[in-house]
Design an enzyme around this catalytic site. Structure first.
Site, short mmCIF file in Angstrom:
data_model
loop_
_atom_site.label_atom_id
_atom_site.label_comp_id
_atom_site.label_asym_id
_atom_site.label_seq_id
_atom_site.Cartn_x
_atom_site.Cartn_y
_atom_site.Cartn_z
N ASP A 1 0.82 -1.22 0.00
CA ASP A 1 0.00 0.00 0.00
C ASP A 1 0.85 1.26 0.00
O ASP A 1 0.61 2.18 -0.77
CB ASP A 1 -0.99 0.01 1.18
CG ASP A 1 -0.34 -0.23 2.53
OD1 ASP A 1 0.89 -0.46 2.59
OD2 ASP A 1 -1.05 -0.19 3.55
N ASP B 1 7.10 3.72 3.38
CA ASP B 1 7.34 4.82 4.31
C ASP B 1 8.83 4.77 4.68
O ASP B 1 9.66 5.25 3.91
CB ASP B 1 6.41 4.57 5.50
CG ASP B 1 6.35 5.71 6.49
OD1 ASP B 1 6.25 6.86 6.07
OD2 ASP B 1 6.39 5.44 7.70
N VAL C 1 -1.91 9.12 6.05
CA VAL C 1 -3.08 8.98 5.17
C VAL C 1 -3.83 7.68 5.43
O VAL C 1 -3.26 6.71 5.92
CB VAL C 1 -2.66 9.05 3.67
CG1 VAL C 1 -2.13 10.43 3.32
CG2 VAL C 1 -1.62 7.98 3.34
N ASP D 1 -5.14 1.98 6.84
CA ASP D 1 -5.91 2.13 8.06
C ASP D 1 -5.25 3.04 9.08
O ASP D 1 -4.06 3.34 9.01
CB ASP D 1 -6.09 0.77 8.74
CG ASP D 1 -4.79 0.29 9.41
OD1 ASP D 1 -3.73 0.27 8.73
OD2 ASP D 1 -4.81 -0.01 10.61
#
Ligand code: IMP
Ligand code: MG
Length: 187
Positions: A105, A108, A158, A164
């Site tokens: 997803d 980071d 986000v 989530d």
């Protein structure tokens, strides 16, 4: 989803609309189809965050692909990475001599994906590439080549389209910046 849904009240703003996501996912599917032409890659979904992106992406790919799923923990319920990576659910199938596309997803710190990439190489995968919906490059704590990224985003937390906060907001059809008041108590 109805825009009146209370989940929208917890957003500071919409960062990427559902239509923008659909366009980007379609373009990525076409690119992957060309790049892997003549091959039958294994698409590995990193649960749970990538599940929505994964299911949309694979339907845009014209290849005889197979799927597998892996669950990793690097975060707990916080908005900051712990730096510790743990396999909670491993793949069902062997990746020996396979072309693997890991679908995530968001990248980071990059710690999760560099760990997964290392593990898949050690298991004898022929190739390992990374596809992510979102990339937060300023947060990187390790050198990591991201082969495919739909969107580069700034350093904001986000949610939506699978992502989530404390297991909520995954069903929002867009990517939104979570209002800091939602996680302020945690800091
Ligand atoms: P990394 O190991 O720091 O790259 O962490 C990647 C994982 O952290 C993702 O799979 C997400 O589950 C989580 N994560 C990182 N940033 C965000 C964010 O802004 N919103 C929601 N989850 C995030
Ligand atoms: Mg998460």
């Amino acid at each position: 989803m109805n825009r009146e849904c209370s989940l929208y009240d917890d957003l500071e703003k919409v960062l990427i609309s559902a239509e923008e996501i659909q366009d980007a996912v379609r373009r990525l599917g076409e690119r992957v189809s060309l790049d892997y032409a003549g091959r039958a890659p294994v698409f590995v979904c990193i649960l749970k965050g990538a599940a929505v992106f994964f299911s949309d992406l694979m339907r845009e790919v014209s290849l005889p692909l197979t799927t597998d799923f892996m669950a990793i923990s690097s975060y707990g319920s916080s908005t900051k990475t712990s730096g510790v990576v743990r396999i909670l659910k491993d793949l069902d199938h062997d990746v020996l001599d396979k072309d693997v596309l890991v679908v995530e997803d968001i990248v980071d710190s990059g710690l999760t994906l560099s760990y997964i990439k290392k593990v898949l190489h050690e298991r004898g995968a022929r190739s390992v590439r990374l596809a992510t919906l979102l990339d937060k490059p300023v947060r990187r704590r390790t050198e990591l080549e991201v082969d495919y990224a739909c969107f580069r985003i700034p350093n904001e937390f986000v949610v939506g389209y699978g992502l989530d906060y404390q297991e909520k907001y995954r069903n929002l059809p867009l990517i939104g910046v979570l209002h800091p008041r939602i996680y302020m108590e945690e800091a």
